[in-house]
Design a protein around this motif. Sequence first.
Motif, mmCIF file in Angstrom:
data_model
loop_
_atom_site.group_PDB
_atom_site.id
_atom_site.type_symbol
_atom_site.label_atom_id
_atom_site.label_comp_id
_atom_site.label_asym_id
_atom_site.label_seq_id
_atom_site.Cartn_x
_atom_site.Cartn_y
_atom_site.Cartn_z
ATOM 1 N N ASP A 81 66.084 -63.414 42.635
ATOM 2 C CA ASP A 81 65.426 -62.405 41.790
ATOM 3 C C ASP A 81 63.913 -62.622 41.783
ATOM 4 O O ASP A 81 63.141 -61.669 41.820
ATOM 5 C CB ASP A 81 65.947 -62.476 40.346
ATOM 6 N N ALA A 82 63.522 -63.907 41.723
ATOM 7 C CA ALA A 82 62.083 -64.198 41.712
ATOM 8 C C ALA A 82 61.432 -63.750 43.020
ATOM 9 O O ALA A 82 60.311 -63.241 43.017
ATOM 10 C CB ALA A 82 61.856 -65.690 41.491
ATOM 11 N N LEU A 83 62.137 -63.923 44.130
ATOM 12 C CA LEU A 83 61.590 -63.450 45.411
ATOM 13 C C LEU A 83 61.485 -61.930 45.418
ATOM 14 O O LEU A 83 60.492 -61.366 45.872
ATOM 15 C CB LEU A 83 62.470 -63.908 46.583
ATOM 16 N N LEU A 84 62.534 -61.281 44.890
ATOM 17 C CA LEU A 84 62.521 -59.810 44.875
ATOM 18 C C LEU A 84 61.523 -59.262 43.857
ATOM 19 O O LEU A 84 61.075 -58.122 43.974
ATOM 20 C CB LEU A 84 63.929 -59.274 44.582
ATOM 21 N N LEU A 85 61.181 -60.084 42.860
ATOM 22 C CA LEU A 85 60.183 -59.676 41.865
ATOM 23 C C LEU A 85 58.758 -59.847 42.370
ATOM 24 O O LEU A 85 57.825 -59.288 41.806
ATOM 25 C CB LEU A 85 60.323 -60.536 40.602
ATOM 26 N N SER A 86 58.611 -60.658 43.394
ATOM 27 C CA SER A 86 57.269 -60.927 43.913
ATOM 28 C C SER A 86 56.841 -59.761 44.819
ATOM 29 O O SER A 86 57.671 -58.933 45.193
ATOM 30 C CB SER A 86 57.277 -62.242 44.700
#
Lengths: 223, 242
Positions: A81-86
């Motif tokens: 999720d953090a990667l997709l949020l970046s």
Amino acid sequence: MRDALLIARKDLLAEYRKKESIVSMVFFGFLLLVMLNIAVGVGRELDGEMAAGILWVSIIFSAVLGLGRVLSKEKENRCIDALLLSPVEPEQIYAAKTMVNFIFMAVAEAVLIPAFFVLYGDRFARQVPMLVVVVLLVNIGFSTVGTLFSAITAGTRRNEVLLPLLLFPVITPLMALAVKVTGGLFEDLPYREYSSWLYVIAAFGLIFSGVGYLLFEFVIKEG
Amino acid sequence: MGSSAAFLRIKGLRKSYDGVDALRGIDLDLEMGDFLSLFGPNGAGKTTLIRIMATLLKPGAGTVRVMDFDMEEHPEEFRARLGVISHQSFLYNDLSARENLEFYAALYRVADPAARAEELLGLVGLSDRADSKVSGFSRGMQQRLSIARALINDPVLLLLDEPYTGLDQSASMLLSGHLRRLHDRKRTIVMVTHDLKRGLEAATKVGILSRGRLVYLKDRAELDPREFEHAYLRYLKGVPDA
């Protein structure tokens, strides 16, 4: 490409620390080589294609072990999720994971192929530079397809079971081609005898790179 | 362009899972510097709303615009200005605290990732554990680090999904302090929480989401905490929608 390299570097650093994936891939691949050696009869002379089949079964089965882990690691603490949020594009994540899978396979093969020559005879070590080319082309094909399918299964409960069930039917043509070409190399056939198959292997990798690049976003994101 | 200078504008937002409506038409405007605390019973659609706002989920219908950017048309620009804190830490267990922050800083193209990581480690009181692996951290330490991670890009919009879950007293105070400071710096904050006390103390707007609808929205200044608590309890008990 900068973002893909950053993510790949992070994954390789984590693997360097724990050595979970590569050690299990090498160990499992080596076990398969030993078991298949016993199954066909220790010391028995094999023809090139049979020997190539044994080599590729060991490589592909061991590679599936690493494949599942590369994306499931991102599910821990919902790091995906953090990667997709970046601001990173999902395609960059796909490129990174494909690179990591490719490198894991290459490292495992660097141990498994010499072990294969020791167990099955160094008479197969005839065209080693061309074998390296074949192995790298198959790795591209396998890691492009495998990364896409591991993304499909990463969110499921039975990830480890589902991944090979979905993946193997798709990579069977690649595996058959790899056996054909490697068998030719083991028999010391001239390049023209297997070159057309080599191009098909390269095309397989190229096509699935495109497919994975285009589909990864839809696969990795929730509806 | 929107008709007014709303910083965040949500219009007609709907989402359903397998035919079950999770969000049934959310409309919401927030100004820059607003702090919205959103309450609601389990299954009200709070996390779905946050995930859509964070671009992690696609809406079934409706739009989310921030500073007049449609998040679906410009997702990368939108995400570059967004921070998210959830009860999940989003941290890599096999990397150290510093490596985690430097990695995220590089992803967000922060000018000097090492300096930014150092600064944030100091801010959340983890400088002395900067080179320890996250796997050895307590839940509170992980959440402090995840606060630092969410602030790595100095976000203008911060989304928080149950950020106090599992935090000890000191980590909760630290988080509240950071939220206050961010709010003082005119950052817009949307927080989903069950914690009435913490949700009300910093908010400028308070809302209740029930059965996929925003059934209550008021400025904090106009709100009587007792009346709000009463309304909230009614929705928790499942009072039918008006």
